[in-house]
Design an enzyme around this catalytic site. Structure first.
Site, PDB file in Angstrom:
ATOM      1  N   ALA A  19      40.047 -26.848  -4.333  1.00 45.09           N
ATOM      2  CA  ALA A  19      39.459 -25.934  -5.326  1.00 45.09           C
ATOM      3  C   ALA A  19      38.029 -25.810  -5.252  1.00 45.09           C
ATOM      4  O   ALA A  19      37.320 -24.697  -5.074  1.00 45.09           O
ATOM      5  CB  ALA A  19      39.970 -26.118  -6.573  1.00 45.09           C
ATOM      6  N   GLN A  40      40.196 -32.525  -9.882  1.00 51.21           N
ATOM      7  CA  GLN A  40      39.151 -33.222  -8.959  1.00 51.21           C
ATOM      8  C   GLN A  40      39.665 -32.664  -7.527  1.00 51.21           C
ATOM      9  O   GLN A  40      39.297 -33.207  -6.658  1.00 51.21           O
ATOM     10  CB  GLN A  40      39.247 -34.838  -9.131  1.00 51.21           C
ATOM     11  CG  GLN A  40      38.407 -35.177 -10.354  1.00 51.21           C
ATOM     12  CD  GLN A  40      36.914 -34.854 -10.410  1.00 51.21           C
ATOM     13  OE1 GLN A  40      36.686 -34.268  -9.526  1.00 51.21           O
ATOM     14  NE2 GLN A  40      36.248 -35.217 -11.359  1.00 51.21           N
ATOM     15  N   SER A  41      40.215 -31.495  -7.433  1.00 49.76           N
ATOM     16  CA  SER A  41      40.951 -31.042  -6.094  1.00 49.76           C
ATOM     17  C   SER A  41      39.493 -30.784  -5.393  1.00 49.76           C
ATOM     18  O   SER A  41      38.592 -29.951  -5.635  1.00 49.76           O
ATOM     19  CB  SER A  41      41.397 -29.581  -6.550  1.00 49.76           C
ATOM     20  OG  SER A  41      41.761 -28.992  -5.268  1.00 49.76           O
ATOM     21  N   ASN A  42      39.604 -31.398  -4.157  1.00 51.44           N
ATOM     22  CA  ASN A  42      38.534 -30.753  -3.119  1.00 51.44           C
ATOM     23  C   ASN A  42      38.745 -29.629  -2.609  1.00 51.44           C
ATOM     24  O   ASN A  42      37.895 -28.692  -2.331  1.00 51.44           O
ATOM     25  CB  ASN A  42      38.920 -31.725  -1.937  1.00 51.44           C
ATOM     26  CG  ASN A  42      38.646 -33.226  -2.016  1.00 51.44           C
ATOM     27  OD1 ASN A  42      37.754 -33.819  -2.813  1.00 51.44           O
ATOM     28  ND2 ASN A  42      39.553 -34.239  -1.689  1.00 51.44           N
ATOM     29  N   ALA A  94      44.363 -30.172  -8.530  1.00 51.87           N
ATOM     30  CA  ALA A  94      44.148 -30.915  -9.498  1.00 51.87           C
ATOM     31  C   ALA A  94      42.594 -30.950 -10.158  1.00 51.87           C
ATOM     32  O   ALA A  94      41.956 -30.150  -9.374  1.00 51.87           O
ATOM     33  CB  ALA A  94      44.109 -32.630  -9.364  1.00 51.87           C
TER      34      ALA A  94
END
Ligand SMILES: *Cc1c(COP(=O)(O)O)cnc(C)c1O
Length: 352
Positions: free
Chosen positions: A87, A83-85, A81
């Site tokens: 990524a 706001q992916s942690n 997403a």
């Protein structure tokens, strides 16, 4: 069955790139323990390093970056997403290793380019190549990635044609190599508990792609200890199908280590009653417990993952589903950057 030391020795034969600071602390939560009459510990995976914004993905990335470097890759591509942690943590790991991070991010919450927040802001500071994918109404994140596959493939083909060697990492870093990180964590935690003269009766962990839980299950299968291992779902997956998927991941991890595929459905439970209203949509009750943990122990969790997992654990304790005097470990997977993300993700943490 193996001792934790034997499991760590088995893992030491795998390529691994040092990124974080391990072992992570195992911390007694004294005030909540006294209040609830259980022996409650937090395994501080949020405290992994390699930056202030680490979390559970760093352990996976130590093995993944080890593999990427062993294969001579110079680009890491991953998905999540906006706001992916995962990524963001992948981008930090890639930079430390001198690889170029390329991120395909699904806009579950539409970012405002003039007001970038949280992980997306960090991705930008890291100079990751960002591809923001619009989510159509009714699509899951996987649906969006499937629909955008031609666009993604075109970028990957372009990279390969220009001579780059791509390490293509699925969302969550959930591959047999990545999951070795959580076999490692299980052995590490077991050693830490033994040093305190304890065995865990319960382990609680938030579960998204399932890789963290699958690695822990593989560790439990190898070591043969018997805590009740509870995965708290943060998204609306059909629980039995999801359990089968996690079990398969767990056995793939054991196979990767050259071990018998002894992971079984009886080694873990899934709790599906705590993700509501949905992935990246805050739960008012979980937010109550985010405030409770902060005000009792001075610790932060996040509204997407660790806050929902912590809330599920607290409900088990409050309802007596966890008997008094049990040794309970909350695996704190991190994620607190979400506290600085868009209001749709944070919800209301100011009330009361
Ligand atoms: C990714 C993540 C999880 C879930 O891990 P999976 O391996 O995808 O199941 C839990 N908590 C936080 C904070 C995460 O970023």
């Amino acid at each position: 069955m193996k001792t934790p030391k034997e499991v760590l020795a088995l893992l030491s034969a795998q390529p691994r790139q040092t990124l974080g600071f391990y072992p992570t602390p195992l911390q007694k939560l004294e005030r909540i323990s006294a209040e609830t009459h259980v022996e409650l510990y937090a395994k501080r995976e949020d405290f992994s390093g390699m930056t202030l914004f680490g979390g559970n993905k760093i352990r996976k990335l130590e093995y993944l970056m080890g593999d990427a470097k062993a294969k001579g890759c110079d680009v890491v591509v991953t998905y999540g997403a906006t706001q992916s942690n995962h990524a963001m943590q992948t981008a930090t790991a890639a930079r430390k290793c001198g690889l170029t991070p390329v991120l395909f991010l699904v806009a579950i919450v539409e970012p405002k380019p003039a007001d970038l927040r949280a992980n997306l802001l960090l991705d930008t500071i890291l100079g990751a190549e960002l591809h923001i994918l619009t989510q159509l109404p009714g699509e899951s994140m996987d649906d969006t990635l499937d629909r955008c596959r031609p666009q993604i493939d075109a970028v990957l083909d372009g990279l390969r044609q220009s001579g780059r060697k791509v390490y293509d990492l699925p969302s969550g870093g959930t591959t047999p190599v990545g999951m070795l990180g959580y076999v490692h964590a299980y052995a590490e935690l077991t050693e830490q508990l033994h040093a305190l003269g304890r065995e865990a009766d319960y382990l609680f962990v938030s579960t998204g792609t399932g890789g963290t839980l699958a690695g822990l299950i593989a560790g439990k299968a190898l070591i043969g200890s018997s805590p009740d291992l509870v995965g708290v779902q943060v998204s609306p997956k059909v629980t039995e199908a999801y359990a089968e998927e996690i079990l398969a991941l767990s056995n793939q991890t054991l196979r990767h280590l050259g071990q018998p595929e002894t992971a079984e459905r009886s080694l873990f439970r899934l709790e599906n009653g705590y993700y509501h209203p949905g992935y990246e949509i805050p739960s008012p009750k979980a937010n109550d417990d985010i405030r409770y943990l902060a005000r009792t122990e001075g610790l932060f969790t996040d509204p997407v993952y660790s806050g929902k997992g912590f809330h599920a654990m607290m409900e088990h304790i409050r309802r007596g589903l966890v008997p008094p005097n049990s040794t309970v470990v909350f695996i704190h997977t991190g994620g607190a950057t979400a506290l600085f993300s868009e209001a749709e993700i944070v919800g209301d943490l100011t009330e009361k």
